[in-house]
Design an enzyme around this catalytic site. Structure first.
Site, short mmCIF file in Angstrom:
data_model
loop_
_atom_site.label_atom_id
_atom_site.label_comp_id
_atom_site.label_asym_id
_atom_site.label_seq_id
_atom_site.Cartn_x
_atom_site.Cartn_y
_atom_site.Cartn_z
N GLN A 1 -45.86 -1.62 1.92
CA GLN A 1 -46.66 -2.60 2.67
C GLN A 1 -47.41 -3.53 1.72
O GLN A 1 -48.57 -3.83 1.92
CB GLN A 1 -47.63 -1.86 3.60
CG GLN A 1 -46.93 -0.99 4.61
CD GLN A 1 -47.91 -0.18 5.45
OE1 GLN A 1 -49.10 -0.43 5.48
NE2 GLN A 1 -47.38 0.81 6.14
N CYS A 2 -46.73 -3.99 0.70
CA CYS A 2 -47.33 -4.80 -0.35
C CYS A 2 -46.69 -6.19 -0.34
O CYS A 2 -45.55 -6.36 0.11
CB CYS A 2 -47.05 -4.10 -1.69
SG CYS A 2 -47.57 -5.00 -3.17
N GLY A 3 -47.42 -7.16 -0.85
CA GLY A 3 -46.85 -8.50 -0.97
C GLY A 3 -45.63 -8.54 -1.86
O GLY A 3 -44.78 -9.43 -1.74
N THR B 1 -43.38 -6.05 -1.91
CA THR B 1 -42.35 -5.18 -1.33
C THR B 1 -40.97 -5.85 -1.27
O THR B 1 -39.96 -5.18 -1.51
CB THR B 1 -42.79 -4.67 0.06
OG1 THR B 1 -44.01 -3.93 -0.10
CG2 THR B 1 -41.74 -3.78 0.70
#
Length: 161
Positions: free
Chosen positions: A35-37, A39
């Site tokens: 759930q990361c920028g 990803t």
């Protein structure tokens, strides 16, 4: 010493896997999050894996929930997300910690051998990458913003050695 690297064991589910299983291969080791920028880098990681795996390359992903709690899922949920969303086929290991008192021994080693900017031993964010040569030497550390495609030249050079 590279021998120290090969004595480290990592977890994949209930299984302990020695890094010695990867002797003779070029490795890219990445701390990941779903759930990361960053990803979407999973796509580039998979493409890099497909391109170089037949030539003696392994990509090892280690989910980590230490940055903005961007990896809250269980090991099986993470694996399923990666397979369904990015068609990953490279190994995704058990979630671990890369900073602090519970830092996994693999990351203690990687950070010691390839410190960050100004000699920092901390991992700054998800998708920090470490390149390891066929002898287990940590060759280079890459920032999270470095795209997998931008590492391919370095991978090719190590495969050729």
């Amino acid at each position: 010493m590279a021998e120290d690297f090969y004595q480290i064991k990592v977890k994949r589910g209930s299984e302990e896997i020695p890094m010695s299983n990867f002797k003779g291969k070029v490795l890219l080791i990445v701390n990941t999050a779903s759930q990361c920028g960053f990803t979407p880098q999973y796509k580039g990681l998979q493409e890099t894996y497909e391109k170089y795996n037949p030539k003696g390359f392994e990509l090892l992903a280690f989910p980590c929930n230490q940055f903005g709690e961007q990896e809250p899922g269980s090991d099986s949920e993470i694996k399923l997300f990666c397979e369904r969303t990015f068609s990953t086929t490279f190994p995704i290991f058990s979630k671990l910690e890369v900073n602090g008192p519970q830092t996994d021994s693999l990351y203690l080693h990687l950070k010691k051998k390839a410190p960050g900017i100004f000699g920092s031993l901390d991992i700054k964010w998800n998708f920090t990458k470490f390149l390891v040569d066929k002898q287990g030497n940590v060759v280079k550390r890459y920032a999270p913003i470095t795209k997998p495609q931008d590492i391919q030249k370095d991978i090719e050079e190590l495969i050729a050695k």
